[in-house]
Design a protein around this motif. Structure first.
Motif, PDB file in Angstrom:
ATOM      1  N   ASP A 145      -9.254   1.966 -14.770  1.00  0.00           N
ATOM      2  CA  ASP A 145      -7.927   2.099 -14.447  1.00  0.00           C
ATOM      3  C   ASP A 145      -7.717   2.023 -13.093  1.00  0.00           C
ATOM      4  O   ASP A 145      -8.316   2.526 -12.247  1.00  0.00           O
ATOM      5  CB  ASP A 145      -7.333   3.567 -14.766  1.00  0.00           C
ATOM      6  N   PRO A 146      -6.636   1.269 -12.774  1.00  0.00           N
ATOM      7  CA  PRO A 146      -6.311   0.866 -11.531  1.00  0.00           C
ATOM      8  C   PRO A 146      -5.778   2.296 -10.386  1.00  0.00           C
ATOM      9  O   PRO A 146      -5.123   3.135 -11.088  1.00  0.00           O
ATOM     10  CB  PRO A 146      -5.161  -0.077 -11.381  1.00  0.00           C
ATOM     11  N   TYR A 147      -6.511   2.561  -9.537  1.00  0.00           N
ATOM     12  CA  TYR A 147      -6.198   3.583  -8.639  1.00  0.00           C
ATOM     13  C   TYR A 147      -4.786   3.485  -8.339  1.00  0.00           C
ATOM     14  O   TYR A 147      -4.201   2.199  -7.657  1.00  0.00           O
ATOM     15  CB  TYR A 147      -7.201   3.799  -7.748  1.00  0.00           C
ATOM     16  N   PRO A 148      -4.007   4.444  -8.190  1.00  0.00           N
ATOM     17  CA  PRO A 148      -2.575   4.151  -7.975  1.00  0.00           C
ATOM     18  C   PRO A 148      -2.398   4.085  -6.386  1.00  0.00           C
ATOM     19  O   PRO A 148      -1.610   4.993  -5.782  1.00  0.00           O
ATOM     20  CB  PRO A 148      -1.901   5.393  -8.657  1.00  0.00           C
ATOM     21  N   ALA A 198      -7.063  -2.291  -8.735  1.00  0.00           N
ATOM     22  CA  ALA A 198      -5.682  -2.017  -8.264  1.00  0.00           C
ATOM     23  C   ALA A 198      -5.630  -3.259  -7.549  1.00  0.00           C
ATOM     24  O   ALA A 198      -4.368  -3.799  -7.635  1.00  0.00           O
ATOM     25  CB  ALA A 198      -5.576  -0.726  -7.388  1.00  0.00           C
ATOM     26  N   SER A 252     -12.199   1.293  -9.393  1.00  0.00           N
ATOM     27  CA  SER A 252     -10.726   1.574  -9.873  1.00  0.00           C
ATOM     28  C   SER A 252      -9.853   1.054  -8.668  1.00  0.00           C
ATOM     29  O   SER A 252      -8.566   0.875  -8.751  1.00  0.00           O
ATOM     30  CB  SER A 252     -10.421   3.100 -10.174  1.00  0.00           C
ATOM     31  N   VAL A 253     -10.324   1.220  -7.368  1.00  0.00           N
ATOM     32  CA  VAL A 253      -9.721   0.538  -6.257  1.00  0.00           C
ATOM     33  C   VAL A 253      -9.595  -0.841  -6.387  1.00  0.00           C
ATOM     34  O   VAL A 253      -8.661  -1.444  -6.203  1.00  0.00           O
ATOM     35  CB  VAL A 253     -10.290   1.017  -5.019  1.00  0.00           C
ATOM     36  N   ASP A 304      -2.926  -5.136  -9.547  1.00  0.00           N
ATOM     37  CA  ASP A 304      -1.641  -4.751  -8.886  1.00  0.00           C
ATOM     38  C   ASP A 304      -1.294  -5.627  -7.881  1.00  0.00           C
ATOM     39  O   ASP A 304      -0.180  -5.872  -7.369  1.00  0.00           O
ATOM     40  CB  ASP A 304      -1.587  -3.491  -8.589  1.00  0.00           C
ATOM     41  N   TRP A 305      -2.366  -6.222  -7.204  1.00  0.00           N
ATOM     42  CA  TRP A 305      -1.948  -7.126  -5.931  1.00  0.00           C
ATOM     43  C   TRP A 305      -1.986  -8.637  -6.445  1.00  0.00           C
ATOM     44  O   TRP A 305      -1.219  -9.300  -6.159  1.00  0.00           O
ATOM     45  CB  TRP A 305      -3.238  -6.817  -4.997  1.00  0.00           C
ATOM     46  N   THR A 339       0.954  -1.222  -0.048  1.00  0.00           N
ATOM     47  CA  THR A 339       0.154  -0.007   0.123  1.00  0.00           C
ATOM     48  C   THR A 339       0.847   1.174   0.039  1.00  0.00           C
ATOM     49  O   THR A 339       2.047   1.329   0.669  1.00  0.00           O
ATOM     50  CB  THR A 339      -0.990  -0.036   1.314  1.00  0.00           C
ATOM     51  N   SER A 351       3.450  -2.848  -9.141  1.00  0.00           N
ATOM     52  CA  SER A 351       2.311  -3.711  -9.739  1.00  0.00           C
ATOM     53  C   SER A 351       2.895  -5.297  -9.712  1.00  0.00           C
ATOM     54  O   SER A 351       3.985  -5.466  -9.770  1.00  0.00           O
ATOM     55  CB  SER A 351       2.494  -3.441 -11.567  1.00  0.00           C
TER      56      SER A 351
END
Length: 420
Positions: free
Chosen positions: A409-412, A390, A386-387, A394-395, A358, A417
């Motif tokens: 789009d994945p929230y940063p 992610a 978007s969360v 990304d997880w 995180t 990644s």
């Protein structure tokens, strides 16, 4: 045969395990819950899951008041909208000249200061629905508000990316109401409404009764076979967790409240390396239409202490880096307080994320109290999907677009990644 144990007592325990399907016996037989930590079984990583990573979803049921959680204490419009219910600026745990945390979030403030917590503001979805049922359904399925999807976002992830996990229960919920989050065609999520069923004694009449049930051959009677399988699976999971813990005291200072005890059990299962990869727990009571101040403060204190104890526990056991915690609530509350010293159903809200990779800190623009929608509610800035994108991409390294049926789009929010 149930020796020296009342039939009703046994069935009450056995009934604590329910599956997210109408065909419970067939489901348990198909997935083989006994695989979850059963001695001698293959402990290799589950296909479709990145590095044995775990997600813990914490639902704040009822609609948490985001404005009194992350407080815009520097905004005069906040004080004007909440002359009685607004949090005293002198007591707010200040993050900057505009924003602070509720004074009962002491432990979470400490985690934030230590770079261990992320807060996402202004999270919601277009054309929000203020019904508990419908808005919860939107969050649990990740569907557009004008469509009723029957599968949950995690259930679709299991279907699309975890096809190789034929014998595993990938999702486990502790709570009374089965969440639609796990619903899918492969049915890899279960709900335990009474965690006490995981604490069968190793010796004595009850343990002997369970062992005798384990030795009974299938009867072709679904109800009886279900009880036998439930007893067998429960005993094995309980034994696995007990052996992994070795009777050692938990490193986390868990309180006696339900959320703390639920997270303590989740930490035990994570440390025992059972093949479950998404856990789901709930803290209820956030529907604060009246007399909100003290009630909401108590709930936030419980949340703060429980998450901090969980963080400490996982860190001490060496499992924090592979665990991501994410909170959500079906909606926020109205900006203006009502005449009953409470708040009614609103829209945008806040999410907390902790652990894993995180990105710590405060994310997103602070609430725009001068730019409310036509109903006098907050206009969301970040779509919750978007969360989710992610978390999925990304997880877990999953195909988020396929799971969410659209481009979000994945929230940063994650530092790196996980995609291959």
């Amino acid at each position: 045969m149930l020796i020296q144990m009342g039939r009703r007592r046994f069935l009450r325990r056995a009934a604590g395990l329910t599956a997210l399907t109408s065909t419970v016996p067939g489901f348990l037989h198909k997935t083989g819950l006994a695989f979850a930590g059963a001695p001698g079984r293959d402990a290799s990583p589950i296909p479709g899951l990145k590095d044995d990573r775990v997600l813990v979803v914490v639902q704040l049921a009822g609609g948490n008041d985001g404005l009194n959680t992350i407080v815009p204490h520097g905004d005069d419009l906040y004080a004007k909208a909440r002359p009685k219910l607004g949090v005293d600026p002198k007591k707010v745990l200040k993050l900057d000249e505009h924003t602070g945390m509720h004074p009962e979030l002491v432990e979470l403030k400490g985690l934030l200061d230590d770079g261990q917590l992320a807060i996402v503001q202004n999270v919601g979805y277009p054309n929000p629905d203020r019904s508990h049922f419908r808005s919860s359904e939107v969050w649990e399925t990740a569907s557009p508000v004008d469509k009723a999807w029957t599968t949950g976002w995690v259930g679709r992830y299991f279907d699309n990316d975890c096809a190789g996990a034929e014998s595993s229960v990938l999702g486990l919920q502790l709570g009374e109401r089965p969440a639609q989050t796990f619903a899918g065609t492969s049915n890899r999520g279960v709900t335990i409404s009474n965690p006490a069923i995981l604490d069968w004694p190793a010796r004595g009449p009850a343990a002997e009764a369970m062992r005798r049930i384990n030795r009974v051959d299938p009867t072709a009677i679904d109800a009886l076979d279900f009880v036998q399988r439930t007893a067998s699976d429960t005993l094995r999971l309980s034994k696995t967790i007990g052996e992994a813990m070795g009777g050692a005291k938990s490193p986390g200072d868990y309180g006696p409240f339900e959320l703390s005890q639920s997270l303590k059990l989740v930490a035990q299962m994570i440390a025992a390396e059972v093949p479950t990869r998404v856990f789901y727990v709930t803290l209820g009571g956030f529907d604060t239409h009246a007399a909100q101040a003290n009630r909401h403060a108590a709930l936030l204190q419980e949340l703060s202490q429980a998450l901090a104890a969980f963080h400490k526990d996982l860190k001490a056991r060496g499992h924090l880096d592979r665990t991501l915690v994410m909170t959500f609530s079906e909606f926020g509350r109205r900006v203006a307080e009502n005449k009953s010293a409470g708040t009614d159903h609103g829209t945008a809200n806040v999410m907390f994320l902790m652990g894993g990779s995180t990105r710590p800190g405060l994310h997103g623009d602070r609430p725009d109290l001068a730019g409310l929608d036509e109903s006098g509610d907050l206009a969301h800035k970040i779509d919750f999907r978007s969360v989710y994108a992610a978390v999925l991409g990304d997880w877990f390294g999953a195909d988020a677009r396929r799971v969410l049926d659209g481009r979000f789009d994945p929230y940063p929010i994650l530092a790196a990644s996980s995609r291959a």
